[in-house]
Write an enzyme that holds these catalytic residues in place. Structure first.
Site, mmCIF file in Angstrom:
data_model
loop_
_atom_site.group_PDB
_atom_site.id
_atom_site.type_symbol
_atom_site.label_atom_id
_atom_site.label_comp_id
_atom_site.label_asym_id
_atom_site.label_seq_id
_atom_site.Cartn_x
_atom_site.Cartn_y
_atom_site.Cartn_z
ATOM 1 C CD GLU A 189 29.478 -2.516 -25.023
ATOM 2 O OE1 GLU A 189 28.445 -2.834 -24.913
ATOM 3 O OE2 GLU A 189 30.293 -2.838 -25.844
ATOM 4 N N GLY A 204 26.563 -4.178 -34.977
ATOM 5 C CA GLY A 204 26.229 -5.673 -35.324
ATOM 6 C C GLY A 204 27.612 -6.445 -34.792
ATOM 7 C CE1 TYR A 205 31.382 -4.683 -33.283
ATOM 8 C CE2 TYR A 205 32.419 -5.335 -30.876
ATOM 9 C CZ TYR A 205 32.384 -4.476 -32.293
ATOM 10 O OH TYR A 205 33.484 -3.691 -32.126
ATOM 11 C CB SER A 206 25.932 -10.958 -30.803
ATOM 12 O OG SER A 206 26.775 -10.417 -29.570
ATOM 13 C CB SER A 215 29.511 -13.088 -20.185
ATOM 14 O OG SER A 215 30.502 -13.778 -20.160
ATOM 15 C CG ASN A 216 29.382 -9.611 -15.288
ATOM 16 O OD1 ASN A 216 29.619 -8.956 -16.186
ATOM 17 N ND2 ASN A 216 28.723 -9.298 -14.204
ATOM 18 C CD GLU A 217 29.473 -16.035 -16.136
ATOM 19 O OE1 GLU A 217 28.672 -16.119 -15.244
ATOM 20 O OE2 GLU A 217 29.342 -14.789 -17.062
#
Length: 392
Positions: free
Chosen positions: A244, A127-129, A377-379
């Site tokens: 992760e 439960g993060y986002s 995200s990769n950004e």
């Protein structure tokens, strides 16, 4: 720097490969290679098989049921899973929550939760986002107020992968609104059967039910379910995300997918010739194969560094997350191109002539758009590299 396997490591690889070939249930393997979702029963059945062998949590300390393997053996183990089409166990319990408990948990928490995670008795989810708090995780708003010997949790989590399977959920919650945002966050464990929790499915573009919304309405959580210190959850979260991202490369799985892609390109025709004979397609195929080789070498460099220093992965592990997920997306794009109209989902006609494998490629393509977003995200990963590794 040593980027090759020793004779002992090659023997270990053969042992893992042989055991998987003999013990991986064929119906589960077929679901993996055919891009079908696994049920909770499938996952638990496979977990129990691995636990009986003593291989469900190879990265744990031996005293808690780990194998005692070194970092290279664990990498080989994961690579062989991907190559044969064995599903990795969902990381939320065995890798993520367990890593946190081993590092920050109290003796009582370890004794209560770790054996059940090891044996597959409890299914954990993350439960993060939240709506408006994804990559900017420090902006989360789920409230957690202490009242005597319990916390009262109110708020919402979103994109909760396999939340409908969950027995327990580990959550980042806000216990303090004063000071810096990161300093008011705590890490707690919540029983999903607690009154006040509602799980609502989110159906994705591929038609699958993989993620969910989770609502907390005056949910009571015992204070002893707090991990580490109140207000220090950000420290826990950063530690967890490093583990992760290390597993995001999935070199073995991408190797298997590349073999499948080549076989598909050899049978699909363009102007009467196999697509693999088309120079432009072959150039794209060569590029992704080179990128995958480079990813494997980079993974081996990290392995060599960790086995020499004994240190956990640092900020530069974000490179594996970026390139690994991009390679996975490139492969799904080329699979779509190779299959053409046959990639669209549809049911077999009466004579059963429809190729089920190709008819799952479009849903898989859509699903893998998420790969460059999860685990940060990769950004965001590029920012991490710039700040922590390059000093920018």
């Amino acid at each position: 720097m040593d980027l090759s396997y020793s004779a002992e490591e090659l023997a270990f690889r053969n042992e893992v490969r042989s055991w998987l070939a003999a013990n991986l249930p064929e119906d589960i393997r077929q679901k993996v290679v055919g891009y079908q979702g696994l049920s909770k029963d499938d996952i638990i059945r496979w977990h129990k098989i691995l636990a009986a062998k003593g291989w469900s949590v190879p990265h744990w300390p031996v005293e808690w049921g780990g194998t005692g393997w070194n970092i290279t053996q664990r990498y080989i183990y994961e690579e062989e899973f991907g190559l044969i089409g064995a599903p990795a166990l969902p990381s939320f319990g065995p890798s993520m929550c367990a890593s946190v408990l081993l590092k920050f948990g109290s003796p009582e928490q370890k004794a209560r939760y770790l054996p059940r995670i090891r044996e597959g008795d409890d299914f954990w989810v993350q439960g993060y986002s939240e709506p408006g708090s994804g990559s900017d995780l420090a902006s989360l708003k789920t409230r957690c107020e202490r009242q005597g010997d319990k916390y009262i949790v109110n708020g919402q989590k979103i994109w909760t992968t396999l939340g409908h399977y969950g027995d327990w959920i580990f959550c980042l919650v806000r216990t303090d609104n004063t000071g810096k945002r990161q300093e008011g966050i705590s890490f707690i464990l919540i029983d999903m059967k607690t009154p006040g929790i509602t799980v609502r499915p989110l159906i994705l573009m591929d038609g699958g039910h993989e993620v969910n919304e989770v609502f907390f309405d005056n949910v009571e959580v015992p204070v002893e379910n707090l991990v580490h210190e109140e207000g220090k959850g950000w420290t826990v979260a950063k530690y967890l995300l490093g583990h992760e991202r290390m597993g995001s490369g999935n070199v073995g799985g991408s190797k298997r997918e590349l073999v499948t892609l080549k076989a598909l390109a050899k049978r699909e025709l363009k102007n009467g010739k196999p697509l693999i004979d088309d120079p432009r397609f072959r150039d794209k195929l060569s590029r992704v194969e080179i990128e995958l080789d480079a990813l494997e070498v980079t993974s081996m460099r990290f392995l060599d560094k960790m086995r020499r220093t004994g240190q956990p992965p640092g900020a530069d592990v974000s490179m594996l997350k970026i390139r690994g997920t991009e390679v996975q997306q490139m492969i799904t794009e080329l699979m779509m191109q190779a299959a053409g109209p046959m990639a669209q989902p549809f049911k077999a006609v009466d004579n059963g002539a429809i190729d089920f494998f190709t008819s799952r490629l479009a849903p898989r393509y859509f699903n893998y758009r998420k790969a460059s977003i999860y685990a940060g995200s990769n950004e965001i990963q590029r920012n991490i590299i710039a700040k922590a590794s390059l000093g920018l």
